[in-house]
Motif scaffolding. Structure first.
Motif, short mmCIF file in Angstrom:
data_model
loop_
_atom_site.label_atom_id
_atom_site.label_comp_id
_atom_site.label_asym_id
_atom_site.label_seq_id
_atom_site.Cartn_x
_atom_site.Cartn_y
_atom_site.Cartn_z
N SER A 10 -1.93 -1.49 4.57
CA SER A 10 -0.55 -1.91 4.30
C SER A 10 -0.39 -2.68 3.00
O SER A 10 0.63 -2.58 2.33
CB SER A 10 -0.02 -2.75 5.46
OG SER A 10 0.01 -1.98 6.65
N THR A 11 -1.39 -3.49 2.63
CA THR A 11 -1.27 -4.32 1.44
C THR A 11 -2.47 -4.14 0.53
O THR A 11 -3.52 -3.63 0.94
CB THR A 11 -1.16 -5.81 1.81
OG1 THR A 11 -2.43 -6.27 2.32
CG2 THR A 11 -0.10 -6.04 2.87
N ASN A 41 -2.42 1.99 -0.62
CA ASN A 41 -2.03 0.74 0.02
C ASN A 41 -0.51 0.70 0.09
O ASN A 41 0.16 0.23 -0.84
CB ASN A 41 -2.57 -0.46 -0.76
CG ASN A 41 -4.07 -0.59 -0.66
OD1 ASN A 41 -4.81 0.10 -1.36
ND2 ASN A 41 -4.54 -1.47 0.20
N GLU A 42 0.02 1.22 1.16
CA GLU A 42 1.46 1.29 1.36
C GLU A 42 1.75 1.06 2.84
O GLU A 42 0.90 1.28 3.69
CB GLU A 42 2.03 2.65 0.95
CG GLU A 42 1.81 3.03 -0.51
CD GLU A 42 2.64 2.23 -1.49
OE1 GLU A 42 3.56 1.51 -1.04
OE2 GLU A 42 2.39 2.33 -2.70
N SER A 43 2.97 0.64 3.14
CA SER A 43 3.35 0.42 4.53
C SER A 43 3.48 1.74 5.27
O SER A 43 4.07 2.69 4.77
CB SER A 43 4.70 -0.33 4.58
OG SER A 43 5.18 -0.37 5.92
N SER A 46 7.06 3.18 5.94
CA SER A 46 7.84 3.77 4.85
C SER A 46 7.35 5.18 4.55
O SER A 46 6.16 5.47 4.62
CB SER A 46 7.71 2.90 3.59
OG SER A 46 8.27 3.55 2.47
N ARG A 49 5.15 7.18 0.22
CA ARG A 49 3.69 7.15 0.16
C ARG A 49 3.21 8.34 -0.69
O ARG A 49 3.00 9.44 -0.17
CB ARG A 49 3.09 7.18 1.56
CG ARG A 49 3.16 5.81 2.23
CD ARG A 49 2.50 5.81 3.57
NE ARG A 49 3.41 6.23 4.61
CZ ARG A 49 3.04 6.70 5.79
NH1 ARG A 49 1.75 6.85 6.06
NH2 ARG A 49 3.91 7.04 6.69
N ARG A 75 3.96 4.56 11.09
CA ARG A 75 4.63 3.51 11.83
C ARG A 75 6.14 3.69 11.60
O ARG A 75 6.91 2.74 11.59
CB ARG A 75 4.18 2.12 11.37
CG ARG A 75 2.75 1.76 11.78
CD ARG A 75 2.43 0.33 11.42
NE ARG A 75 1.07 -0.06 11.76
CZ ARG A 75 0.69 -0.50 12.95
NH1 ARG A 75 1.56 -0.59 13.94
NH2 ARG A 75 -0.56 -0.85 13.16
N TYR A 138 4.72 -2.18 15.42
CA TYR A 138 5.20 -2.68 14.12
C TYR A 138 6.45 -3.55 14.31
O TYR A 138 6.54 -4.65 13.77
CB TYR A 138 5.52 -1.49 13.22
CG TYR A 138 6.26 -1.84 11.96
CD1 TYR A 138 5.60 -2.36 10.85
CD2 TYR A 138 7.64 -1.64 11.86
CE1 TYR A 138 6.28 -2.69 9.69
CE2 TYR A 138 8.33 -1.95 10.71
CZ TYR A 138 7.65 -2.47 9.62
OH TYR A 138 8.34 -2.78 8.47
N ARG A 142 6.87 -7.61 13.67
CA ARG A 142 7.91 -8.10 12.76
C ARG A 142 8.82 -9.11 13.46
O ARG A 142 9.21 -10.12 12.87
CB ARG A 142 8.74 -6.92 12.26
CG ARG A 142 7.97 -5.91 11.42
CD ARG A 142 7.97 -6.24 9.97
NE ARG A 142 9.31 -6.09 9.41
CZ ARG A 142 9.59 -6.21 8.11
NH1 ARG A 142 8.62 -6.51 7.27
NH2 ARG A 142 10.81 -6.06 7.66
#
Length: 205
Positions: A10-11, A41-43, A46, A49, A75, A138, A142
Motif C-alpha cells: 500500500s505504501t 506500491n499503490e492502494s 484504487s 494501479r 480491496r 479495508y 479505516r
C-alpha cells in the motif's frame, strides 16, 4: 501460457516484493516458471494501479496472474471490482492466489471443457467472496482509524502525521527549478494536493 506475478504494497514504506520468493516457489512446485514480475506500491482500494494494468495489457488469453493473496489484487468497492473483473475476463486471464486453493487448479491445463468451466465458475465465486471480505476489512480499518483520530483530537493528543521535511524540501526545489507538476508527481510520488500545498510556501516572484 505465461505466469505473471503481481506484487503490491500500500505504501512506499512497505516492501512490495516481500512475497516474491513464495510466488516463485509455488510456481516451481507446479512445474512452471514466472515469466515476468510486476511490482507497485499503490492502494488496493484504487484502480489507479499502472503495473496491474500493464500486466493485463501484456497478457495473452490463458495467461496466469499469480498473486500472494486476493487482497493484493483487490480491496476495491463493488463497482470497481466489477470493472477489474471484466478486464480480466475479457482478456481471458486466469487469476491464481496462494490464499485461494480453488484457484490452484487454474495452473494446470486440461482438455475437459466441463471441468474447466466448473472450476472457473467456482473460482470466480470464491474470488468475489474474498474480494468482498478484503473490502470490508479495508473499510473496518479505516473506520477504526477515523474513530481513533477523533478520540485523540477530543483528548488533545492528535498531532497528525509528521511532515516528511526532506521530501518536501526536494519537491520545493523542483518547483523553484520550474519543473512541471506532472514530472514532480512522478519523481516524488506525491499527490497533487501535497504539491499544491507546498507551492503556496514559495515566495511570490
Amino acid at each position: 501460457m505465461f505466469v505473471r506475478a503481481y506484487l503490491r504494497a500500500s505504501t512506499k514504506d512497505q516492501d512490495a516484493e516481500r512475497a516474491k520468493t513464495d510466488l516463485q516457489a509455488f510456481a516451481k512446485e507446479k512445474g512452471l516458471a514466472i515469466a515476468a514480475t510486476y511490482t507497485e506500491n499503490e492502494s488496493g482500494a484504487s484502480l489507479q494501479r499502472p503495473e496491474l494494468f500493464r500486466l493485463l495489457a501484456d497478457c495473452q488469453p490463458g495467461d496466469i496472474l499469480l498473486t500472494e493473496q486476493v487482497d493484493r489484487l483487490s480491496r476495491l468497492n463493488t463497482a470497481d471490482w466489477d470493472r477489474l473483473k471484466r478486464e480480466i475476463d475479457d482478456r481471458k486471464v486466469r487469476v491464481v492466489a496462494l490464499d485461494l486453493p480453488t484457484s490452484h487448479t487454474m495452473m494446470t491445463a486440461t482438455s475437459d471443457e466441463f471441468t474447466c468451466r466448473m472450476f472457473a465458475a467456482i473460482n470466480s465465486m470464491m474470488l468475489d467472496m474474498l474480494a468482498a471480505i478484503a473490502r470490508k476489512d479495508y473499510e473496518d480499518r479505516r473506520r477504526r482509524q477515523s474513530q481513533g483520530i477523533e478520540k485523540a483530537k477530543r483528548d488533545g493528543l492528535y498531532r497528525g502525521r509528521p511532515e516528511n521535511a526532506k521530501r518536501n524540501a526536494a519537491i520545493m526545489n523542483m518547483l523553484k527549478d520550474g519543473q512541471t507538476w506532472s514530472g514532480i508527481i512522478d519523481a516524488a510520488g506525491c499527490s497533487r494536493s501535497t504539491l499544491s500545498r507546498l507551492s503556496k510556501r514559495l515566495p511570490e516572484r
